[in-house]
Write an enzyme that holds these catalytic residues in place. Structure first.
Site, short mmCIF file in Angstrom:
data_model
loop_
_atom_site.label_atom_id
_atom_site.label_comp_id
_atom_site.label_asym_id
_atom_site.label_seq_id
_atom_site.Cartn_x
_atom_site.Cartn_y
_atom_site.Cartn_z
N HIS A 1 0.86 -1.20 0.00
CA HIS A 1 0.00 0.00 0.00
C HIS A 1 0.89 1.24 0.00
CE1 HIS A 1 -2.73 3.12 1.34
NE2 HIS A 1 -3.70 2.37 0.87
N GLU B 1 -4.36 2.09 -7.09
CA GLU B 1 -4.72 3.13 -6.14
C GLU B 1 -3.81 4.35 -6.35
OE1 GLU B 1 -6.86 1.06 -2.67
OE2 GLU B 1 -4.80 1.44 -2.09
P1 PGA Z 1 -9.81 5.74 0.83
O1 PGA Z 1 -8.57 4.76 0.98
O2 PGA Z 1 -10.94 4.94 0.25
O3 PGA Z 1 -10.09 6.18 2.23
O4 PGA Z 1 -9.38 6.85 -0.08
C1 PGA Z 1 -8.29 3.84 -0.04
C2 PGA Z 1 -7.04 3.06 0.27
O5 PGA Z 1 -6.08 3.62 0.82
O6 PGA Z 1 -6.99 1.86 -0.05
#
Ligand code: PGA
Length: 243
Positions: A95, A167
């Protein structure tokens, strides 16, 4: 099959996670048609959530990180067998918050992906370009994302078991921007060419934009943060994905 999951990040006590899991168990029953739910609590609550859901639940429990070694002198780390013992069947890797703050790199992501595959769990590898890379144009964003994905899959015995979560950093979290379809569709189309199990989108997903994001070509599911931390909100997202 659409994947719909959430990471609690560093939120929730065990009691809060158990209450969430109890509501989820009621909502998923024997399974949600066409949807594979997953929930990734903090390490302290993996076993709590897995036990509350039941170890053979259609909703998968995950871990937010793992070490690549099976055991050893790695203070503060949790191995894949330990996460599996606690009830995890999926492991989030790379992540952007871990890449930014905890030294996660393409090299460690590759090691972790291989370890998760070796133990037969599902790796959920997060990739995404920074705001600066995006500002340099779509081609540079796509190249950065594909390079991260290629590094994760490099040498992987069975890439078809890997889930990729796209992401973009500029879309994640409190200060993130909701993506417009044209901002992410070209990158998703490229990721869709990879020989993986599925490509999820994550970053500022909410109840208002989820249905549209799920309709984008190449999207096999959503990975949600804040908008799914309330169990009722997550259950509504599940119903939306099922319909
Ligand atoms: P968020 O986070 O939906 O709060 O933007 C997504 C993530 O970090 O996977």
């Amino acid at each position: 099959m659409l994947w719909l999951g959430t990471s609690f990040k560093m939120t929730k006590t065990r009691a809060e996670a158990a209450a969430y899991a109890a509501r989820l168990k009621e909502a998923v029953g024997d399974g949600v048609e066409g949807v594979r739910p997953f929930v990734i609590p903090s390490a302290t609550a993996i076993a709590t959530v897995a036990d509350t859901l039941g170890r053979d639940s259609p909703a998968l429990v995950g871990a937010q990180n793992t070490h690549w070694a099976d055991s050893g002198a790695w203070t503060g780390e949790i191995s894949v067998p330990q996460a599996a013992d606690a009830g995890a069947r999926l492991i989030e890797i790379g992540h952007s918050e871990r890449r930014a703050h905890f030294g996660e790199s393409d090299a460690t992501v590759r090691l972790k992906t291989a370890a998760v595959l070796r133990h037969g769990l599902v790796p959920l590898v997060c990739v995404g370009e920074s705001e600066e890379t995006r500002a340099a144009g779509m081609a540079s964003a796509t190249a950065a994302v594909l390079a991260q994905a290629a590094a994760a899959l490099d040498g992987a015995a069975n890439p078809r078991h890997v889930l990729i979560a796209y992401e973009p950093l500029w879309a994640i979290g409190e200060h993130g921007r909701e993506p417009r379809p044209q901002d992410i569709a070209p990158v998703l189309a490229e990721l869709a060419q990879l020989p993986v199990r599925g490509v999820l989108y994550g970053g500022s997903v909410n109840e208002g934009n989820a249905a549209g994001l799920l309709r984008l070509p190449g999207v096999d599911g959503l990975f949600v943060g804040r908008a799914a931390w309330d169990a009722e909100a997550y259950v509504r997202l599940l119903a939306m994905a099922a319909s």
